[in-house]
Design an enzyme around this catalytic site. Structure first.
Site, PDB file in Angstrom:
ATOM      1  CG  HIS A   1      -2.007  -0.918   1.257  1.00  0.00           C
ATOM      2  ND1 HIS A   1      -2.307  -1.713   2.351  1.00  0.00           N
ATOM      3  CD2 HIS A   1      -2.925  -1.222   0.322  1.00  0.00           C
ATOM      4  CE1 HIS A   1      -3.374  -2.439   2.077  1.00  0.00           C
ATOM      5  NE2 HIS A   1      -3.769  -2.173   0.850  1.00  0.00           N
TER       6      HIS A   1
ATOM      7  CB  CYS B   1      -3.063  -2.067   8.918  1.00  0.00           C
ATOM      8  SG  CYS B   1      -1.951  -1.669   7.588  1.00  0.00           S
TER       9      CYS B   1
END
Lengths: 954, 283
Positions: B170, B271
């Site tokens: 990401h 996250c």
């Protein structure tokens, strides 16, 4: 409003019918008479009563005149009055009469007067063209030539959205800005979230309706106001909720809050244009204060800050930007976009030119000389933001009372402006789809190779470095890079110094910019304070320094720690630089005599020790080909021949000149009618105490003296440095030049007379055009303006990063500034393409070269320490007319807290012997002084190249 | 006064989710690695404890779902900014259903919910970097252009720029915000490149804090009443060199949080939570 036009104001009505029927024939009529255009469709004017009355008695007179106008015999009365309908920001229409041949400025002034608006530079007038596209009225052109056959209908709009509205001086200005933004919001041009709609809406309500009053306000009082494109009940409720909390807030306060929120929106002040990229993908180009934004759908896919853009141009329906090479790139690139049609491309180009000038330049570029009729002469002619801020800081009137008219309601018809954007886009879309398939986009992404030149240049550089030791106290590798770009009609090169908008933001955040503006105006004051500081031997930071040091941008450099660093190294530099810039306002300016195209090039100067100065750096272009004048053509091919090395050398030597020596020198060289180098010197303020003294000295002396005046000015001594003859072939005659510096002679004021007798460069141009392709003698006049406080220095290691002092507050984080890197890369990469292109039609051949240098007496060495300063920035501005090319190279350095700015101007006058070079030179000197009143001329070098007869030996 | 875009890092709530047993074997990962489920749970508990106890956030803990091995990484399921929550459409098909519980939780918190209806759009919250002034969306294996467009549509106030994510899972696998206007960035080439792009795209100025390890660049910044700047970052065990860098942030309350196990699944600190500010912007 009725005053000027009173005598004839009845005309429009009278004329309407006649004009309608006659329009066609009249337009083709050969008469001198201004052509007639059909009156506006929406012309039936609800003109003001008083006006009507005033007109009554003149009706007869007037109608006869209109009749007369059709007659070939007519002659006396040539002033015709047209009625303009202007949609104002509050949704109302304003009807005003102007002379038919009036320029945009007249109408604009009348509107501003009507609105009681002083800070008017942020605003403009729009009209719709045949395609119903919105265009900005050019104030310097006649109305009728712009609207052509369209109706005399206009709209008053915000043209430049101030990034920080709180810096506007007057509430009334903010009010109009608010009105524009409300319309932007309601029309959907300024998208915002639900939450933002509620906040903005609530301030609108407060500003318009005042405090919430449960007794007077029905439960749906908000519903009648238009606050959002899709106004829901929920939204209105939230607005009311917020509105209730604003008790006591004045309308002006509410507007301020409104603006504070609106300005943060990402689309604030972004002017969108439909386009396609090189692959035919639909994108939007957004022009804003900081640069050009590229959107694909709603995503920002790229951004080119003004400093990144070297040149903007358009050709047919293509729009091009030439991009400065990135950190890891070696080449400049040109990116092309396809617009729906030519008009759209031109419109975009104009908007870019204007935004760039307004937000990035200190003063506008001079309009192109009207000589050749090909190509766009368009330049932004209004005040820049910097100028308008300065001007508005001097507004002294008491805050005007003005009535806030109630805004658009649901039941009102939409304003001309508000309704249109959608259409506008639609049209654009259609256009683009239509146009797109026809021609495969000739969109080019060019990469220009510059290698060869570069090396060459480097060599030259080395040479020069070697040679110039002779005179140099300290050998300073040249750190300034010069970038040149030539702009021609139709393409503006927008090149910039890296001073970034960030810096602006920064400044804004920390301190109100107006202060900055004041600084600009008060350089001398600053200097004074310098002196004081110096005297007291308190080396405390100057106000300016404090400001700088409190800026987060400046952080102490420490080699070790990987710490917080400003993200944009270049910017760091720029910030400083821009600080300096602000004060000094070295604006590229042209005089009318020579229409100058000015490009500001951002050079980052600190480079890898090698010459950053472009190979062709400033080159003296002797010729230009005619294509240049083609409309909007992207031109990169300017030929440049560069004797830069030589120039560089001289520059180095100049460095040593003390600022103190402000003498100006003129020399015989001028007599020679050869080119001249003018060096202006300016003392930069921000210096610390010692530096300050120096600069102060300099300042005292700097008086703008026209060249002609020089003569009279005997007290100003000129040193004639020396005149050297250089071998014709040897364009890069560094050595020779260096030598020049060593010799000095006293100048005689008497020589100056040569300078007189100005006749305009047009002559030269004319000869050019007349196809006398063989230029018999091309002369190169280079003028260098240098403002430098003595201490300038170019850092020895070019690699030297800008060292910044960390703001005390930021100490927590050890910071390594990466500044060095970015700038470095840029430097040295000159726009080679121009060089390449050059050769084509270079009528001029190097033949005989003469260089004469006049320098100010160098008492400079006062502070002649070898300590290299830090080069903050360097930028090169080039402007051209047919016969002259002016390259302005501005270098800013900081050393020991003193910042110094030097401006070097090279003016190349090309043409055959018909050109009065003296005159041109004198003019150049004069202009230079006018442009930089704070600076003094320290050196003038005249360099002449004469072509030897082709047959002759070279 | 009402002010938009104010209060970067102000949070009152956090949404987290438990770790299912399936995490150890089935959770997606870019590198094959053995994950110790118990250790992972211990770590996660400690993480939640920090949010709840140490920082005083109101923590909404969603139950783990065995059929969603990656569900602990709640960040990917929603992007919350202000009072708007965009429910994502995760790029990994196996994770799509993670959004259901998230949506419910956010609805319960009275957020304005925006969902992605477009079947062609994918968006992982881990690719979304919100700087306080604008969004950067990484175009990665998990997030595509369309997903980014929808995000832009959901948060109209802000510029949304796309950044190609060439390496790593990401965008936030190598960067995050370390404070208002401070981007923490890894020192790898791809990370630096991405940063360059971000800086070019932005109208705003940022400072950067470069840490030697890309993974360490993912940290959690908050600005909390009574606590000021808070930064949750990696521990010395994991990235000693990077921790040294963080320790130079004198104004921040630094809280090292261990993440040894989850990192094996490409799970970084951000996250594991969705942070929310429930207060009205004008309070």
């Amino acid at each position: 409003m009725t005053t000027e036009s009173g005598s004839e104001s009845k005309q429009p009505q009278e004329n309407r019918e006649a004009e309608k029927s006659k329009a066609a024939e009249e337009q083709t009529s050969p008469q001198n008479q201004p052509e007639k255009f059909p009156a506006a469709a929406g012309h039936s004017t609800p003109a003001k009563r008083e006006q009507e009355q005033q007109r009554e008695d003149q009706v007869s007179h007037r109608s006869s005149s209109s009749r007369l106008s059709k007659s070939p015999l007519r002659g006396v009365r040539k002033v015709k009055i047209m009625q303009c309908k202007v949609a104002l920001l509050d949704g109302s229409d304003y009807t005003v009469d102007v002379e038919k041949r009036a320029k945009g400025q007249i109408l604009f002034s009348k509107i501003c007067e009507h609105l009681n608006l002083l800070e008017k530079d942020y605003f403009g007038i729009t009209y719709r063209d045949i395609e119903n596209q919105k265009n900005w009225l050019d104030p310097s052109k006649e109305l009728k030539k712009q609207i052509r056959n369209g109706p005399w209908n206009f709209a008053f709009n915000v043209k430049f959205y101030p990034p920080d509205p709180s810096q506007l001086s007057e509430d009334i200005t903010r009010y109009y800005l608010c009105l524009q933004l409300r319309d932007d919001v309601v029309s959907g041009r300024l998208p915002c979230s639900f939450a933002t709609h509620t906040v903005l809406g609530s301030y609108t309500v407060q500003s318009e309706l005042g405090d919430y009053d449960p007794e007077e306000m029905a439960s749906d009082y908000v519903s009648e106001l238009r606050l959002a494109p899709n106004q829901t009940k929920e939204l209105e409720e939230k607005v009311m909720e917020l509105h209730k909390t604003y008790k006591g807030m004045t309308p002006a306060e509410a507007e301020m809050h409104f603006l504070e929120n609106a300005k943060k929106l990402s689309m604030y002040g972004v002017d969108l244009h439909h386009a396609k990229d090189s692959e035919g993908v639909e994108i939007m180009l957004g022009v804003c204060a900081s640069g050009l934004l590229i959107y694909r759908d709603k995503l920002r896919i790229n951004r080119f800050a003004w400093p990144k853009i070297l040149k903007i141009s358009y050709k047919r329906n293509n729009f091009y930007i030439k991009i400065r090479p990135g950190e890891f790139e070696q080449f400049e690139s040109t990116i092309g976009f396809k617009l729906p049609n030519h008009r759209a491309a031109k419109r975009l180009w104009k908007v870019c030119v204007e935004h760039h000038t307004f937000f990035r330049l200190v003063s506008p570029e001079a309009p192109q000389k009207k000589f050749l009729s090909l190509g766009s002469k368009f330049r932004y002619s209004g005040r820049t933001q910097a100028q308008t801020r300065r001007a508005s800081s001097q507004i002294i009137r008491p805050a005007p009372f003005f009535e806030r008219t109630s805004s658009k309601r649901y039941n009102m018809s939409r304003s001309l402006d508000g309704a249109t954007i959608a259409e506008n886009h639609d049209t654009l879309m259609k256009d683009s789809t239509a146009g797109g398939d026809t021609k495969a986009a000739a969109i080019i992404t060019t990469v220009t190779t510059e290698r060869e030149e570069k090396t060459e240049q480097e060599d030259a550089q080395k040479n020069s470095t070697d040679t110039h030791e002779a005179g140099a106290t300290s050998q300073e590798p040249k750190t300034d890079s010069e970038r040149t770009d030539f702009a021609f009609d139709g393409d503006i090169t927008v090149t910039e110094s890296e001073a970034d908008e960030e810096s602006e933001t920064q400044t804004q955040d920390t301190e109100p910019l107006p202060e900055v503006a004041k600084h600009q105006t008060n350089i001398s004051e600053l200097k004074r304070s310098f002196l004081e500081t110096a005297g007291s031997s308190t080396p405390g930071p100057t106000e300016w320094e404090k400001r700088l040091s409190s800026s987060p941008l400046r952080s102490p450099r420490s080699d070790e720690a990987p710490m917080i660093e400003p993200l944009e190294p270049q910017d760091t530099k720029d910030d400083q630089q821009s600080g300096a810039e602000r004060k000094e306002e070295v604006g590229p300016k042209g005089t009318e005599a020579a229409g100058y195209l000015v490009k500001v090039v951002p050079d980052s100067v600190v480079t890898e020790g090698v010459t950053s100065s472009g190979p062709h750096g400033i080159s003296l272009s002797t010729t230009m080909d005619d294509d240049v004048f083609l409309d909007g053509t992207l031109r990169e091919e300017v030929e440049e021949k560069t004797p830069d090395s030589q120039e560089e050398v001289s520059e180095t030597s100049v460095l040593r000149l003390s600022p103190g020596a402000v003498r100006q020198e003129v020399s015989q060289a001028i007599t020679d009618k050869k080119g001249t180098l003018i060096i202006l010197k300016e003392a930069e303020d921000q210096a610390d105490s010692e530096g300050g003294v120096m600069s102060a000295l300099v300042d005292e002396e700097e008086e703008a003296v026209g060249p002609e005046e020089l003569e009279a000015d005997k007290n100003q001594r000129f040193l004639l440095c020396k005149e050297a003859e250089i071998a014709p072939e040897d364009i890069f005659t560094h050595n020779a030049v260096v030598k020049l510096l060593s010799l000095t002679e006293e100048m005689k004021g008497g020589d100056m007379n040569h300078v007189r007798g100005l006749d305009s460069p047009k002559k030269a141009m004319a000869s050019w055009i007349s196809e006398e392709v063989k230029t018999e003698a091309s002369e190169v006049i280079s003028a260098r303006l240098k403002s430098s406080p003595t201490r300038m220095t170019v850092s020895e290691s070019s690699a030297m990063p800008l060292v910044v002092q960390g703001p005390p507050g930021q100490e927590k984080t050890a910071v390594a500034t990466e500044t060095g890197a970015a700038p470095g890369k840029t430097a040295g990469q000159m726009p080679l393409d121009s060089v390449e292109a050059a050769t084509k039609d270079v009528p001029v051949i190097h033949t005989e070269t003469k260089t004469i240098t006049y320098e100010a007496a160098a008492d400079a060495d006062t502070n002649g320490d070898a300590d290299p300063g830090v080069l903050l920035s360097a930028q090169t501005i080039t402007s051209e007319t047919t016969s002259t090319t002016t390259t302005t190279h501005i270098t800013k350095t900081v050393k020991g807290g003193i910042s110094e700015t030097r401006i070097e101007k090279r003016i190349v006058i090309t043409g055959d012997a018909d050109i009065d070079h003296d005159e041109a030179l004198a003019q150049a000197i004069k202009e230079a002084k006018e442009q930089h009143p704070d600076m003094s001329v320290t050196k003038v070098v005249v360099h002449k190249e004469t072509e030897i007869t082709p047959e002759g030996e070279d | 006064m009402a002010g938009l875009m104010a209060g970067f890092g102000h949070y009152t709530h956090a949404i987290v989710r438990g770790i299912p047993a399936s995490l150890a074997k089935e959770a997606l990962r870019t590198n094959q690695a053995e994950v110790d489920l118990d250790k992972a749970r211990t770590e996660h508990d400690a993480y939640v404890q920090v949010l709840r106890t140490r920082l005083g956030l109101e923590v909404v803990e969603l139950p783990a779902d065995e059929s969603l091995p990656d569900c602990v990484f709640v960040e990917d399921a929603a992007v919350v900014c202000g009072d708007t929550a965009l429910i994502t459409r995760p790029g990994a098909e196996s994770r799509r259903r993670e959004t259901e519980a998230m949506k419910e939780a956010l609805t319960d918190l009275n957020m304005n919910i925006v969902e992605i209806a477009d079947e062609n759009a994918t968006l992982d919250g881990g690719d979304v970097l919100f700087t306080g002034r604008e969004f950067f969306v990484g175009l990665s294996k998990r997030t595509n252009q369309r997903g980014a467009e929808i995000l832009a549509d959901a948060f109209k106030d802000y510029a949304v720029s796309t950044v190609p994510v060439l390496e790593g899972l990401h965008l936030k696998s190598f960067c995050s915000m370390g404070g208002p206007g401070l981007i923490v960035i890894g020192s790898s080439d791809p990370a630096q490149k991405a940063l360059k792009i971000m800086q070019q795209m932005s109208d705003h100025r940022y400072d950067k804090l470069t840490v030697p390890d890309d993974l360490a660049a993912n940290c959690i910044y908050m600005n909390l009443p009574d606590k000021g700047h808070v930064l949750l970052h990696c521990t010395t065990d994991e990235f000693p060199e990077s921790v040294k860098v963080f320790e130079k942030l004198k104004d921040h309350m630094l809280i090292p949080v261990s993440n040894l196990e989850k990192v094996k699944l490409d799970g970084a600190l951000t996250c594991c939570s969705v942070l929310i500010n429930k207060k009205k912007p004008d309070n």
